[in-house]
Write an enzyme that holds these catalytic residues in place. Structure first.
Site, short mmCIF file in Angstrom:
data_model
loop_
_atom_site.label_atom_id
_atom_site.label_comp_id
_atom_site.label_asym_id
_atom_site.label_seq_id
_atom_site.Cartn_x
_atom_site.Cartn_y
_atom_site.Cartn_z
N ASP A 99 0.80 -1.23 0.00
CA ASP A 99 0.00 0.00 0.00
C ASP A 99 0.83 1.29 0.00
O ASP A 99 0.46 2.28 0.63
CB ASP A 99 -0.99 -0.01 1.17
CG ASP A 99 -2.23 -0.81 0.81
OD1 ASP A 99 -2.60 -0.80 -0.38
OD2 ASP A 99 -2.81 -1.45 1.70
N ASP A 159 -7.43 -3.68 -4.96
CA ASP A 159 -7.10 -2.37 -4.40
C ASP A 159 -5.77 -1.83 -4.93
O ASP A 159 -5.56 -0.62 -4.99
CB ASP A 159 -6.99 -2.44 -2.87
CG ASP A 159 -8.00 -3.36 -2.21
OD1 ASP A 159 -8.39 -4.37 -2.83
OD2 ASP A 159 -8.39 -3.09 -1.07
N GLY A 217 -10.02 -16.88 -7.20
CA GLY A 217 -10.40 -15.62 -6.57
C GLY A 217 -10.96 -15.90 -5.18
O GLY A 217 -11.65 -16.91 -4.98
N THR A 219 -12.43 -13.74 -1.46
CA THR A 219 -12.64 -12.43 -0.83
C THR A 219 -11.91 -12.34 0.49
O THR A 219 -11.57 -13.37 1.10
CB THR A 219 -14.14 -12.14 -0.63
OG1 THR A 219 -14.29 -10.71 -0.51
CG2 THR A 219 -14.71 -12.81 0.61
N TRP A 235 -12.50 0.45 -6.43
CA TRP A 235 -11.06 0.53 -6.73
C TRP A 235 -10.81 0.14 -8.18
O TRP A 235 -9.94 0.71 -8.86
CB TRP A 235 -10.24 -0.39 -5.81
CG TRP A 235 -10.19 -0.07 -4.34
CD1 TRP A 235 -10.26 -0.98 -3.32
CD2 TRP A 235 -10.00 1.22 -3.69
NE1 TRP A 235 -10.15 -0.35 -2.10
CE2 TRP A 235 -9.99 0.99 -2.30
CE3 TRP A 235 -9.85 2.52 -4.16
CZ2 TRP A 235 -9.84 2.04 -1.36
CZ3 TRP A 235 -9.70 3.55 -3.23
CH2 TRP A 235 -9.69 3.31 -1.87
N SER A 350 -14.53 -3.00 7.28
CA SER A 350 -14.53 -4.46 7.17
C SER A 350 -15.67 -5.03 7.99
O SER A 350 -15.66 -4.91 9.22
CB SER A 350 -13.23 -5.03 7.74
OG SER A 350 -12.13 -4.69 6.95
#
Ligand code: GLY
Length: 391
Positions: A99, A159, A217, A219, A235, A350
């Protein structure tokens, strides 16, 4: 998509921006030498040390307030934050993750663009180096979290598209193409595998560490692996718009349209998504206002690009952006500082579900990026096409 009944006026934009900048100023005594926590508690942010992935957004608001008002008090506070961010990257404090763009674009790239400050430039370039060190050639992606190469963390997340502008900037600034090269390789991997056939997105994607092939994939913060986490979609939308900005490549316009189209179809009546877009009006689930703010910025970015090329069919986006912003200003923004020290209510960081892996935090609260992108959206409309984002 709901009807575009009401769109925000120029006067309403200016009024909301004045309120937001006044709130940032009011927060300076508590947060000049501190950061804001990722999310509020009962609508009030507690201070925190510069150790979270979200710490760049508060200084980002300070720089937006400086740009808006020209008031030197913001510049003074912004430079104190730049010193803290330089120290953080030099000491490698809590930077073993991807990030770097969320941290260093709003705090240091913004500072450098506005003031030419050398410490800000150095910090942002070091952050870009830190980010490219996470690039995995096997699979061609920037690994999001955890030990580099670890089999149980060999993944990227949607993201990360928002971390790429730091790399595009670093190439422009340093003259070294390696940052841009890695950004493009990551973007192409991400946009190839994260977008499902219906235009919705996976939050995280695991790659095979031996072959580099798509594995699955999964989550983390959405409701379930096959649901539609609102912020992940946001995003993707803003990330695709920024890839257009930096490359001018039409393939990103097509991707932008696909992910936006899915988002629009799932919007509730007031244009502000529930935290996961499997939920609709009447579900009783919390919203994520930050997703709306992010998408407004993306729409205005694409609108801006279309000013120079009206063959792209992009110039319809401002009205949707203005309808969404009207809703945020009227029903989600903080107007009374006694009720909150944030800017935008009803975000969700979250929310735990039986099917996700997140730690529950910041449900139906202000979230620091929600505040930042809300203010960015207002700046974009206040200053029209002349305005340059930190991304
Ligand atoms: N980047 C993590 C989030 O959007 O919550």
């Amino acid at each position: 998509m709901p009807d575009l009944k009401e769109i925000i006026t120029r006067g309403e934009v200016s009024g909301a921006l004045r309120i937001a900048a006044a709130q940032v100023r009011r927060n300076l005594p508590q947060f000049t030498y501190k950061c804001q926590n990722h999310s509020s508690i009962n609508n009030f942010y507690p201070p925190c040390e510069n150790e979270q992935w979200t710490c760049g957004f508060w200084p980002g608001e300070i720089w937006l307030a400086y740009e808006y008002s020209g008031d030197e008090i913001f510049k003074y506070a912004g430079f104190i934050q730049v010193e803290s961010f330089l120290k953080r990257i030099e000491n490698k404090t809590a930077v073993a993750h991807h990030d770097m763009g969320f941290l260093y674009s709003p705090s240091c790239v913004a500072a450098y663009k506005l003031t030419g400050n050398e410490a800000a430039r150095r910090a942002a370039l070091l952050a870009a180096d830190q980010l490219i060190a996470r690039f995995q050639p096997v699979g061609e992606f920037i690994q999001a979290w955890g030990e580099l190469g670890a089999k149980d963390n060999y993944r990227y997340i949607i993201d990360c598209l928002m971390n790429l502008p730091l790399l595009f900037w670093a190439s422009e600034e340093s003259g070294d193409e390696k940052y841009r090269e890695i950004a493009l390789r990551h973007a192409d991997t991400c946009l190839k595998y994260s977008i499902r056939p219906d235009g919705s997105t996976f939050h995280t994607v695991f790659m095979n560490p031996e072959t580099g092939a798509f594995s699955r994939g999964e989550t983390c913060q959405g409701y379930s692996d096959d649901s539609f986490w609102a912020r992940g979609q946001a995003w993707a939308i803003y990330g695709a718009a920024l890839c257009c900005r930096y490359t001018g490549d039409c393939k990103y316009i097509e991707i932008f349209k696909r992910v936006l189209s899915f988002f629009k179809e799932r919007l509730p009546e007031d244009f502000v998504p529930y935290w996961d877009m499997i939920f609709t009006d009447g579900s009783g689930e919390p919203r994520d206002s930050s997703s709306a703010a992010i998408v407004i910025c993306a729409l205005l970015e694409m609108e801006k690009l279309s000013q120079y090329d009206d063959s792209t069919g992009l110039n319809e986006y401002a009205s949707l952006a203005k309808a969404m912003l009207k809703s945020l200003v009227d029903n989600y923004s903080v107007k009374d500082p006694a009720k909150s020290n944030g800017l935008l209510l009803h975000g969700t960081y979250s929310k735990k579900s039986p099917y996700n892996t997140c730690t529950p935090e910041g449900v139906d609260e202000c979230v620091s990026w929600g505040d930042y992108f809300y203010m960015e959206a207002l700046m974009r409309l206040e200053f029209d096409c002349d305005w340059e984002p930190c991304w």
